[in-house]
Design an enzyme around this catalytic site. Sequence first.
Site, short mmCIF file in Angstrom:
data_model
loop_
_atom_site.label_atom_id
_atom_site.label_comp_id
_atom_site.label_asym_id
_atom_site.label_seq_id
_atom_site.Cartn_x
_atom_site.Cartn_y
_atom_site.Cartn_z
N THR A 102 46.93 42.55 63.83
CA THR A 102 47.66 42.74 62.57
C THR A 102 47.49 41.52 61.68
O THR A 102 47.17 41.62 60.49
CB THR A 102 49.15 43.00 62.87
N ASN A 137 42.54 54.82 65.77
CA ASN A 137 43.48 54.69 66.90
C ASN A 137 44.18 56.00 67.21
O ASN A 137 44.66 56.21 68.31
CB ASN A 137 44.52 53.60 66.63
N GLN A 191 39.97 49.50 68.23
CA GLN A 191 39.81 50.60 69.20
C GLN A 191 38.35 50.85 69.56
O GLN A 191 38.06 51.76 70.35
CB GLN A 191 40.43 51.90 68.66
N SER A 221 41.59 42.96 69.13
CA SER A 221 42.90 42.63 69.71
C SER A 221 42.79 42.55 71.23
O SER A 221 42.10 43.37 71.85
CB SER A 221 43.90 43.73 69.33
N HIS A 273 45.30 42.91 73.60
CA HIS A 273 46.09 43.79 74.48
C HIS A 273 45.58 45.22 74.53
O HIS A 273 46.08 46.03 75.31
CB HIS A 273 47.59 43.75 74.10
N THR A 300 49.77 25.69 67.23
CA THR A 300 49.24 25.26 68.53
C THR A 300 48.62 26.45 69.25
O THR A 300 49.23 27.53 69.35
CB THR A 300 50.37 24.64 69.38
N CYS A 306 52.36 52.80 66.66
CA CYS A 306 52.82 52.03 65.51
C CYS A 306 53.42 52.93 64.43
O CYS A 306 54.20 52.50 63.62
CB CYS A 306 51.68 51.24 64.89
N1 PLP Z 1 44.24 48.16 64.40
C1 PLP Z 1 44.20 49.23 65.20
C2 PLP Z 1 43.12 50.25 65.00
C3 PLP Z 1 45.14 49.38 66.21
O1 PLP Z 1 45.09 50.45 67.02
C4 PLP Z 1 46.15 48.39 66.35
C5 PLP Z 1 47.24 48.56 67.35
O2 PLP Z 1 47.77 49.65 67.54
C6 PLP Z 1 46.12 47.28 65.50
C7 PLP Z 1 45.16 47.20 64.53
C8 PLP Z 1 47.14 46.19 65.62
O3 PLP Z 1 46.88 45.39 66.76
P1 PLP Z 1 47.94 44.28 67.23
O4 PLP Z 1 48.92 44.99 68.08
O5 PLP Z 1 47.10 43.28 68.00
O6 PLP Z 1 48.52 43.68 66.02
#
Ligand code: PLP
Length: 380
Positions: A70, A146, A176, A196, A198, A234, A321
Site C-alpha cells: 500500500t 487480486n 498478486q 508485498s 505477506h 529504521t 480489503c
Molecule cells: N495490491 C494488491 C493487488 C493486493 O492484493 C494487495 C493486498 O491485498 C495490496 C496491493 C496491498 O498490499 P499490502 O497489504 O502489503 O499493503
Amino acid sequence: MIYLDNASTTKMYDEVIEEYNNISKNNFFNASALYNKGLESKNLINKSRNTILNSLGATNFDLVFTGSATEANNMAIYNFSNRKNKNFVFSMAEHPSVFNVAKDLQNKGIEVRFAKLTKEGVVDKEHFKTLIDENTCFVSIMNVCNETGAVNDIKELVKIAKSINKSLIFHSDGVQAFLKIPVNLDNLGVDIYTISSHKVNGPKGVGALIVRKGLNINPYIIGGGQENNKRSGTENVAGICAFGKAVSINFLKLKSDYDKIRNLKKFFYNELKNIKNFVCYTYNESFSPFILEGSFLGVKAETMLHMLEEYGIFISNGSACSSKKQGNRILESMGLNFAEIESSVRFSFDYDTKIDDLKYALEYIKKVNENYLKITNKGK
Ligand code: PLP
C-alpha cells in the site's frame, strides 16, 4: 483448517519464521550503526534485496523496501502528482491502494482516466489506447487482479502506452503476480513495480517499490535517509530478511510447482461447475492459477463464507480489503449482474494447498449450498 483465502494473506513458512526469529535475536542492530554489527545488518538487507531482484529478473532496477505494498503504491503515484496539466490513467480493477489514490488525485482536481475491463476482467486494450495522449504522465495497471485473478498483458499495454507517449511512467502493482506467475521485469517494460511480502509467505509489514535504474523517485517518508534516502525509518531487518527467505523458497516452487497449482485449480473448477447454481467467470488458462472466483446464485457471499467457516473452511467474498464495501466496481465493470455479484466468492490457493484440502472443501460447499437452497426454497 482449510485455508482458501491466500490472496488476502498467506501463512509464513516455518523456515521464514525461523529466519525472522534468528535475525531478531542475533542481528537486532540498527542497520545504520557504524560499528560492524550495524554493517552486518545492512549487508543482510542487501542480500535480501538482491534475492528479490534476481527472482524478478530485474537487472535494470533498484528496490526500495517499504512498510507495505500500500505504501509502495502510494509512493509511486504521489511522486508524479505535482505535474501540471497532466493526466493519469488507471484501470477499474485496481486494488484500493491504487484506486483510492486515483480518486484522491481526482478530488484534488487532477485529470484521472479509468480503463474499462473486458468481460474476462482484463484491461480493454482498445479503450486503454483511447485514454493515452501526449499529456499522460503516469499509468498504473495491475499485473494480476487480486479479486478475479485476471492477468493483464502488461508488456503489450506498456507498448501501446509508450508508442503514444514515450515519456510517460508505467507502474504496475505486481502484488498478486509476484511468484504466482512468471515475471521478468527487464522484459516487461514497466518503470515501477510493487510487491508485498505477506502475499508470498513472508511476514506482514514489508513491501517494496522496484524502480527502473536512473528514474528519480523522491522519498514519500522523510527522516533519517535510510534506504538510500528513498524511504526513511529504521529498517525492519528481520522482516526484510524473512521476506528474502520466503522469496527464495517460492522462487523454486514457481519453477517446480506451477503446474501442480494449475491442475489443482482445474480439478476444483471441474467439480464446482457440476453444482447447478454455480457460475464461474474466472476460469480459463489465462487467469492466475492461484485464484478462482465464482457465484453460487441465490446464496449471498457472506452467508456462504460464514456457513463454510463453521466447518473450518476459510474463503473470501471478493478481496479482503474491500469486503466491507457495498457493490463491486470490478465485477460491475466486467458486466456481471447483481445476482452474480452479491453471491460472488473467491477461493485462493497457495503452493501448500493440497488436493485433499480441496476435496474436503468441496464436500462442505456442496452440502451447505444444497441445505441453504432447500431451506430458502430456492432450489426448486
Ligand atoms: N495490491 C494488491 C493487488 C493486493 O492484493 C494487495 C493486498 O491485498 C495490496 C496491493 C496491498 O498490499 P499490502 O497489504 O502489503 O499493503
